[in-house]
Design a protein around this motif. Structure first.
Motif, short mmCIF file in Angstrom:
data_model
loop_
_atom_site.label_atom_id
_atom_site.label_comp_id
_atom_site.label_asym_id
_atom_site.label_seq_id
_atom_site.Cartn_x
_atom_site.Cartn_y
_atom_site.Cartn_z
N UNK A 71 0.95 -1.22 -0.14
CA UNK A 71 0.09 -0.18 0.25
C UNK A 71 0.79 0.74 0.32
N UNK A 72 1.68 1.13 0.89
CA UNK A 72 2.75 2.46 0.82
C UNK A 72 3.21 2.74 -0.77
N UNK A 73 3.58 1.77 -1.29
CA UNK A 73 4.69 1.51 -2.72
C UNK A 73 3.51 2.54 -3.45
N UNK A 74 2.42 1.73 -3.97
CA UNK A 74 1.43 1.93 -4.79
C UNK A 74 1.03 3.93 -4.01
N UNK A 75 0.69 4.07 -2.94
CA UNK A 75 0.88 5.64 -2.86
C UNK A 75 1.83 6.45 -3.49
N UNK A 76 3.51 6.07 -2.57
CA UNK A 76 4.44 6.21 -3.34
C UNK A 76 4.79 7.12 -4.14
N UNK A 77 3.97 6.24 -5.35
CA UNK A 77 4.15 5.93 -6.89
C UNK A 77 3.20 6.68 -7.60
N UNK A 82 -7.33 0.38 -5.61
CA UNK A 82 -7.45 -0.70 -5.36
C UNK A 82 -8.95 -1.67 -6.20
N UNK A 83 -8.60 -2.90 -6.31
CA UNK A 83 -10.06 -3.33 -6.81
C UNK A 83 -9.52 -5.02 -5.71
N UNK A 84 -11.23 -4.80 -5.11
CA UNK A 84 -10.96 -6.35 -4.39
C UNK A 84 -11.37 -7.22 -5.29
N UNK A 127 -5.44 -0.13 3.38
CA UNK A 127 -6.27 0.70 1.87
C UNK A 127 -6.36 2.53 1.60
N UNK A 128 -7.11 2.35 2.52
CA UNK A 128 -7.72 3.61 3.31
C UNK A 128 -6.77 4.58 3.43
N UNK A 129 -6.23 4.02 4.40
CA UNK A 129 -5.66 5.38 5.12
C UNK A 129 -4.49 5.52 4.64
N UNK A 130 -3.85 4.57 2.93
CA UNK A 130 -2.96 5.11 2.29
C UNK A 130 -3.58 5.92 1.40
N UNK A 131 -4.45 6.27 1.74
CA UNK A 131 -5.33 7.19 0.46
C UNK A 131 -5.64 6.71 -0.83
N UNK A 132 -6.02 5.42 -1.05
CA UNK A 132 -6.22 3.87 -1.88
C UNK A 132 -7.67 4.11 -2.34
N UNK A 133 -8.91 4.65 -3.13
CA UNK A 133 -9.94 4.37 -2.91
C UNK A 133 -10.17 2.58 -2.80
N UNK A 134 -11.23 1.86 -2.62
CA UNK A 134 -11.40 0.46 -3.18
C UNK A 134 -12.58 -0.16 -3.29
N UNK A 135 -12.51 -0.42 -4.65
CA UNK A 135 -13.20 -1.56 -5.37
C UNK A 135 -13.93 -2.82 -4.59
N UNK A 136 -14.69 -2.81 -4.10
CA UNK A 136 -15.02 -4.41 -3.63
C UNK A 136 -16.29 -5.40 -4.44
N UNK A 137 -15.27 -6.27 -5.25
CA UNK A 137 -15.78 -6.76 -5.86
C UNK A 137 -16.45 -7.95 -5.97
N UNK A 138 -17.24 -9.39 -6.69
CA UNK A 138 -17.98 -10.00 -5.93
C UNK A 138 -17.20 -11.01 -7.70
N UNK A 139 -16.24 -11.73 -7.54
CA UNK A 139 -15.68 -12.21 -8.13
C UNK A 139 -16.41 -13.75 -8.92
N UNK A 140 -16.25 -14.31 -7.41
CA UNK A 140 -17.06 -15.32 -7.74
C UNK A 140 -18.86 -14.83 -6.99
N UNK A 141 -19.75 -15.55 -7.21
CA UNK A 141 -21.41 -14.63 -7.13
C UNK A 141 -21.49 -16.69 -7.09
N UNK A 142 -22.56 -16.29 -5.56
CA UNK A 142 -23.45 -17.15 -5.79
C UNK A 142 -24.21 -17.94 -7.14
N UNK A 143 -23.85 -19.18 -7.30
CA UNK A 143 -24.59 -19.19 -9.05
C UNK A 143 -23.51 -18.77 -10.00
#
Length: 391
Positions: A71-77, A82-84, A127-143
């Motif tokens: 997270x530190x490197x992402x923000x520093x760069x 980030x998408x999860x 992620x938020x503490x390092x200034x990164x917006x988070x996108x929470x995604x269901x890559x596998x969802x029920x069904x």
């Protein structure tokens, strides 16, 4: 480990990333960033901590797990996103106990594991503490999942029970994070919808799911999420595995997410999950002719035109996944990727590389034709980082 109470308290205050308000409105997110695109031009990475349906315990170590330094490197760069992508069994009580063939039951699909969910809290908070917006995604969802390797007990596009289970998952996440600003957290409903196919069939182009059914599912998710927070920013992935704009959704309060993998000849060159025999993958060049087809920047521009037009129409657009597998010759990859990123940037469309550390990443990609820089024990692809920072 940070507790859920601590996380919610931190994420709702200005101390996390500056003067961010927990009631930051959906309309604010969609209307204050660009005349070309109603979403911020977020730039960052996918994090694979919860990508596998096999749940990891609190003491499990895995090289793919995100660290504080990441997270530190992402923000520093200079990155801010980030998408999860999560496989829902990773935060359930379901435990295959080392048996990859064990099948989940319909009852187990709704048995949430608080300790696993707290680890999601922790990842978002860091992620938020390092200034990164988070996108929470269901890559596998029920069904449904575009990937093979796990047996679902029903079909999301056909079975009401599966759809109700999906809504229950999003209701849980929406309740849990109802007080978190959309400037800190957004929801990405479902990774790469496509029609049911034999996942052992190595077609790179997945057929679109019926648009009316996709709308029905999206509306069900919207209902349970908006009941908790009317301002929540919500994203729907493109149809046909993320490739196609979804016209059936454009009148709903949803942004849309495209993919940066076209053509698959380059992005997935010699990838074992695409080619039954990697040696069958045709030689690649950019610009140039691949497997009898001509590819160049103009072809890319034409492929993404529906997405560029969607952004101009007032629907927010972001590229939720992009990048290139490690087998693609590095010089070809960089020429192709610069054309792609330049098109996105001209239209103020942000992107998330798949991934940060790993086969597609800027660290530890194990490409054979890259002279890496040692970066605190990791292998840094400097040319790739410089390209990303340029755009």
């Amino acid at each position: 480990m940070i507790t859920r109470r601590d996380f919610l308290k931190m994420a709702g205050t200005a101390s996390v990333v500056g003067a961010l308000k927990p009631d930051f409105a959906f309309a604010d997110v969609m209307n204050t960033f660009s005349e070309v695109n109603k979403l911020p031009r977020w730039r960052g990475f996918n994090l694979l901590d919860f990508f596998s349906p096999v749940k990891r315990g609190p003491n499990d170590w895995n090289a793919s797990l995100t660290t504080e330094n990441d997270f530190k490197w992402m923000a520093d760069w200079g990155f801010d996103f980030v998408r999860i992508p999560m496989a829902y069994p990773s935060y359930l009580q379901f435990d295959p106990k080392g048996d990859p063939n064990k099948r989940i039951t319909k009852e187990e699909v709704l048995q949430f594991d608080e300790s696993a969910i707290e680890r999601v809290d922790h990842l978002i908070s860091k992620a938020n503490q390092h200034g990164l917006h988070v996108s929470l995604n269901l890559h596998r969802a029920p069904g449904f999942c575009i990937n093979a390797g796990f047996h679902e007990p029903y079909n999301l596009w056909r079975d009401k029970e599966a759809q109700e289970a999906l809504y229950a998952h999003w209701e849980m996440w929406a309740k849990r994070y109802k007080g978190i600003s959309s400037k800190l957290l957004s929801f990405d409903l479902l990774n790469e919808p496509c029609a049911p196919v034999d996942m052992n069939d190595q077609h790179t182009q997945k057929p679109p799911v019926d648009g009316a059914i996709y709308r029905q599912v999206a509306e069900g998710c919207l209902r349970v999420i908006k009941e908790q927070n009317q301002s929540r920013l919500i994203v729907a992935d493109g149809n046909g595995g993320g490739s196609f704009v979804v016209p059936e959704l454009t009148d709903l309060p949803l942004a849309q997410s495209c993919r940066g993998y076209y053509p698959h000849y380059i992005s997935h060159y010699r990838a074992s999950w695409v080619w039954k025999n990697p040696d069958d993958s045709p030689a690649v060049e950019w610009p140039g002719v691949i497997n009898g087809e001509t590819f160049n920047r103009e072809v890319l521009q034409a492929f993404y035109k529906p997405w560029l037009d969607l952004a101009k129409s007032g629907v927010g657009v972001h590229c939720g996944e992009c990048g290139c597998y490690r087998e693609t010759p590095h010089d070809v990859f960089l020429r192709w990727f610069e054309d792609q990123l330049s098109i996105f940037t001209e239209h103020q469309i942000g992107y998330a590389l798949w991934n940060f550390r790993g086969d597609f990443g800027i660290l530890d990609s194990n490409r054979k034709d890259v002279k890496y820089k040692d970066w605190y024990g990791h292998q840094l692809d400097e040319k790739m980082l410089q390209l990303l920072q340029k755009y």
